[in-house]
Enzyme design. Structure first.
Site, PDB file in Angstrom:
ATOM      1  CD  GLU A 121      -5.662  -5.352 -13.410  1.00 42.46           C
ATOM      2  OE1 GLU A 121      -6.380  -4.838 -12.522  1.00 42.46           O
ATOM      3  OE2 GLU A 121      -5.278  -4.743 -14.409  1.00 42.46           O
ATOM      4  CG  ASP A 157     -12.225  -0.365  -9.448  1.00 46.78           C
ATOM      5  OD1 ASP A 157     -11.019  -0.609  -9.649  1.00 46.78           O
ATOM      6  OD2 ASP A 157     -13.132  -1.190  -9.652  1.00 46.78           O
TER       7      ASP A 157
HETATM    8  P1  NG1 Z   1     -13.146  -3.883 -12.437  1.00 46.39           P
HETATM    9  O1  NG1 Z   1     -13.949  -5.098 -12.617  1.00 46.39           O
HETATM   10  O2  NG1 Z   1     -12.257  -3.620 -13.586  1.00 46.39           O
HETATM   11  O3  NG1 Z   1     -13.987  -2.717 -12.038  1.00 46.39           O
HETATM   12  C1  NG1 Z   1     -12.144  -5.179 -10.300  1.00 46.39           C
HETATM   13  C2  NG1 Z   1     -12.244  -4.683  -8.878  1.00 46.39           C
HETATM   14  C3  NG1 Z   1     -10.963  -3.963  -8.431  1.00 46.39           C
HETATM   15  C4  NG1 Z   1      -9.738  -4.821  -8.719  1.00 46.39           C
HETATM   16  C5  NG1 Z   1      -9.761  -5.283 -10.177  1.00 46.39           C
HETATM   17  C6  NG1 Z   1      -8.637  -6.220 -10.512  1.00 46.39           C
HETATM   18  C7  NG1 Z   1     -14.618  -4.189  -8.549  1.00 46.39           C
HETATM   19  C8  NG1 Z   1     -15.637  -3.146  -8.325  1.00 46.39           C
HETATM   20  N1  NG1 Z   1     -13.370  -3.777  -8.729  1.00 46.39           N
HETATM   21  O4  NG1 Z   1     -12.142  -4.091 -11.180  1.00 46.39           O
HETATM   22  O5  NG1 Z   1     -11.045  -3.637  -7.067  1.00 46.39           O
HETATM   23  O6  NG1 Z   1      -9.668  -5.914  -7.846  1.00 46.39           O
HETATM   24  O7  NG1 Z   1     -10.990  -5.944 -10.497  1.00 46.39           O
HETATM   25  O8  NG1 Z   1      -7.401  -5.627 -10.331  1.00 46.39           O
HETATM   26  O9  NG1 Z   1     -14.922  -5.354  -8.531  1.00 46.39           O
HETATM   27 MG    MG Z   2     -16.612  -2.205 -11.449  1.00 44.90          MG
END
Ligand code: NG1
Ligand code: MG
Length: 521
Positions: free
Chosen positions: A57, A214
Site C-alpha cells: 500500500e 490500479d
Molecule cells: P485508490 O485510491 O484506491 O484508487 C490509490 C492510487 C494507487 C495507489 C493506492 C495506494 C490512484 C488512482 N491510485 O488507489 O496508485 O497509490 O492509492 O496504495 O490514485
Molecule cells: Mg482511483
C-alpha cells in the site's frame, strides 16, 4: 507477460463462473440500451475491471512492487464507429451511461490535431473517458502520424465499481476508454504494457499523482490469479496463483462508507504523501550517498523515488561502505534501509521546509519549485522518517508475502492454518504501518479490521488509498459468514445505510480477468 489485450470469445473468458448469469444480463442490457439510444448496433465492447490491493500500500509511486488482483466489478463500454468526412478537422464523440440521468449523456467535438480539453476542477464523469481518449490519441498520433484520421464514436457505458470506494473505478474507466478509442481506430491488438502506461499518465491528467498499481491490475490480471506488479527497472506484471488451501482462502472486501475524495483532500492526504516520500528520497540521498550524487530521473510522479535512492545507494554510489552490500538479497537490502533510515531521519515531529532545503543545499524557494508546484500540498512539517519507514517495511512485506505464495505447500497437508496465519499476520502488519507510520487509515476502518479479526479473519487491512474506502480480509471460506455477521452487528447496523449500500457493503472477491475486447457478432 505482455502481449495484446485478449479478445474474449465468451463471458466465461472474463468472469468467474458464479458471475456469469448476472453479467450476461448486464451485457445484454448494455447492448439493447445502446441500440435504443443510437438506433443501430454496437460494433464491440471494451472492458476493464476494478481491483483490490492485497498487499503493497502506498508504495507504487515509490516504484516498489505491489500485489493486487482484479475483481469482477468493472467498466464496460459498447462502441460503434463511423468515418469522418474528407477534410474534417474534428471528430465527434457521443457518450451516454446506462444509469442515465445519474450520469448525464454528453456530446463533444474533438480536434484531430489539438489536445482534448479536460477541466480537472469539475467532477464530470466524462472526464475519465476524456483522459483515456487523450492518452489514446497521443499514442495513435505517435503510431500513425499525419495518416491518423480518427473515427467518430457512439458509446454506451456501464460501471459496477463503486465510485470513491477504494476499488479503483477510475482506473477501470480510464483503461476501458483508452482501449475503446484504440480499437475504434483500427488497433485490434492493443499492447497491454502500452495501454497500462498510457492509462497511468492519463489518470494523472485528471489530477491525482498516482502510482501505476490500479491500471496494471486492471489491464494485466488473469482470472484465478493475483498479480505481482513491478515498476522498476520497468513495468512488469506476473500472475500469482493462490495456493490451494484447505479450507479455501477468500478475500472479503468490506466498505466503510467513509468516502475519501482525493480531489479535495489531496493536498493534505494523498498528494502530500507523494511529496513526502520524494523529499525522503532526496534527503537520504544527500546524507547517505557521496557528495554530488544525483538520483536518477524515473517514473515517480516527481521524477525521483525511494526505489531510485535504494538502487543508487547499493549499486551506483561509489561509497566504500556500500560496495560490500552488493551480495545482499532484496529483503536484506530493505532491512538495511530500515536501519539507515532510523539512524538518519531521527526527527519524529517532522521536518520543516527550511530543514530539508538546508540538507539538499538549495533554497526554500528552489525546494518549493522542485517539489511543490506540480503537486500543491499544504503542510508545515513533513514526516520523512515515518513515511520512509512505511515504504521500506511495506516493500519488504510484499516480498515476504509473495515468497510465501510461491512456496509449495506440503501437498496433502490437511491443516494449512499456520500458512494462513503467516499470510494474515503480514497483512495485519501492513494495517498497523498504515495506521501509525503512513497515517492513511481512519477510525472506521481500524474498527472494521478489529471486528473482522475477532470474528476469525487471518489478516485484515484497509486497501487502496485509505482515509476511508474499503478494507480487505483474508478469511477461510468456512468463516466468511461469521465475519460478515460480526461486521453487520458491530459496524453496519450502527450506520444509516440505504438498501443499496447494505447490498454493496461486503463482497467475497475472486480474482477476475483484466482488460478484454469483445466483438459483437
Ligand atoms: P485508490 O485510491 O484506491 O484508487 C490509490 C492510487 C494507487 C495507489 C493506492 C495506494 C490512484 C488512482 N491510485 O488507489 O496508485 O497509490 O492509492 O496504495 O490514485
Ligand atoms: Mg482511483
Amino acid at each position: 507477460m505482455s502481449g495484446p489485450v485478449p479478445v474474449a470469445a465468451s463471458l466465461s473468458d472474463i468472469y468467474p463462473k458464479e458471475a456469469l448469469v448476472i453479467q450476461g444480463a448486464r451485457w445484454n442490457k448494455l447492448l439493447s440500451t445502446f441500440q435504443n439510444t443510437y438506433g443501430h448496433k454496437a460494433n464491440f465492447i471494451a472492458r476493464s475491471p476494478g481491483r483490490v490491493n492485497i498487499i503493497g500500500e502506498h508504495i507504487d509511486y515509490s516504484l516498489y512492487s505491489v500485489l493486487p488482483m482484479a475483481i469482477t466489478a468493472d467498466a464496460i463500454m459498447a462502441v460503434s464507429t463511423s468515418p469522418i468526412a474528407d477534410g474534417a478537422t474534428t471528430f465527434k464523440v457521443k457518450i451516454a451511461n446506462v444509469e442515465n440521468p445519474k450520469f448525464a449523456a454528453a456530446e463533444f467535438d474533438v480536434p484531430i490535431e489539438g489536445d482534448v480539453e479536460i477541466d480537472a476542477t469539475q467532477f464530470e464523469w466524462t472526464n475519465y473517458f476524456k483522459s483515456g481518449l487523450r492518452g489514446a490519441l497521443q499514442l495513435l498520433r505517435q503510431k500513425k502520424g499525419k495518416e491518423l484520421k480518427p473515427c467518430s464514436m457512439n458509446i454506451m457505458v456501464d460501471g459496477t465499481v463503486p465510485v470513491g470506494g477504494g476499488l479503483s473505478s477510475s482506473a477501470a474507466v480510464v483503461s476501458t476508454s483508452a482501449l475503446a478509442v484504440m480499437k475504434a481506430n483500427g488497433e485490434h491488438a492493443v499492447d497491454k504494457k502500452q495501454l497500462t502506461e498510457l492509462a497511468i499518465v492519463s489518470e494523472r491528467a485528471v489530477g491525482v499523482n498516482s502510482g501505476g498499481m490500479d491500471q496494471a491490475a486492471s489491464v494485466f490480471s488473469e482470472q484465478g490469479s493475483a498479480l505481482f506488479v513491478s515498476f522498476s527497472p520497468q513495468l512488469e506484471a506476473r500472475p500469482v496463483k493462490l495456493p490451494p488451501t484447505s479450507p479455501e482462502l477468500c478475500f472479503l472486501v468490506a466498505q466503510s462508507f467513509v468516502t475519501a475524495n482525493k480531489h479535495v483532500t489531496g493536498p493534505i492526504h494523498y498528494n502530500l504523501r507523494v511529496v513526502e516520500v520524494s523529499f525522503a528520497a532526496a534527503y537520504l540521498n544527500a546524507v547517505l550517498n557521496p557528495p554530488g550524487t544525483q538520483l536518477p530521473e524515473d517514473a515517480g510522479p516527481l521524477g525521483i523515488s525511494l526505489q531510485g535512492f535504494h538502487d543508487t545507494y547499493f549499486y551506483h554510489a561509489s561509497s566504500s561502505d556500500n560496495s560490500a552490500a552488493k551480495s545482499l538479497t532484496k529483503e536484506e537490502e530493505l532491512k538495511k534501509l530500515v536501519d539507515v533510515t532510523k539512524e538518519t531521519l531521527t526527527n519524529e515531529e517532522g521536518y520543516t521546509r527550511e530543514e530539508i532545503a538546508k540538507v539538499l543545499q538549495i533554497s526554500v524557494k528552489e525546494l518549493e519549485d522542485r517539489f511543490m508546484t506540480k503537486i500543491p500540498v499544504r503542510a508545515e512539517r513533513f514526516k520523512l522518517r515515518q513515511r520512509a519507514l512505511h515504504v521500506f517495511t511495506e516493500a519488504l512485506r510484499v516480498l515476504q508475502f509473495y515468497t510465501l505464495l510461491e512456496r509449495p505447500l506440503h501437498t496433502g497437508a490437511s491443516d494449512t492454518s499456520p500458512f494462513n496465519q503467516e499470510l494474515g499476520s503480514i497483512m495485519n502488519d501492513t494495517q498497523e504501518s498504515c495506521r501509525v507510520l503512513y497515517e492513511n487509515s481512519c477510525p472506521e476502518n481500524d474498527d472494521i479490521c478489529r471486528i473482522a479479526l475477532a470474528a476469525g479473519s487471518y489478516g485484515s487491512r484497509q486497501t487502496g488509498a485509505g482515509w476511508g474506502g474499503c478494507s480487505v480480509h483474508l478469511v477461510a471460506a468456512n468463516r466468511v459468514e461469521d465475519v460478515k455477521a460480526a461486521l453487520v452487528r458491530e459496524y453496519f447496523a450502527k450506520r444509516n445505510l440505504t438498501e443499496e449500500q447494505k447490498e454493496q457493503a461486503m463482497v467475497v472477491s475472486r480474482p477476475a480477468g483484466g482488460s478484454a475486447l469483445y466483438v459483437v457478432g
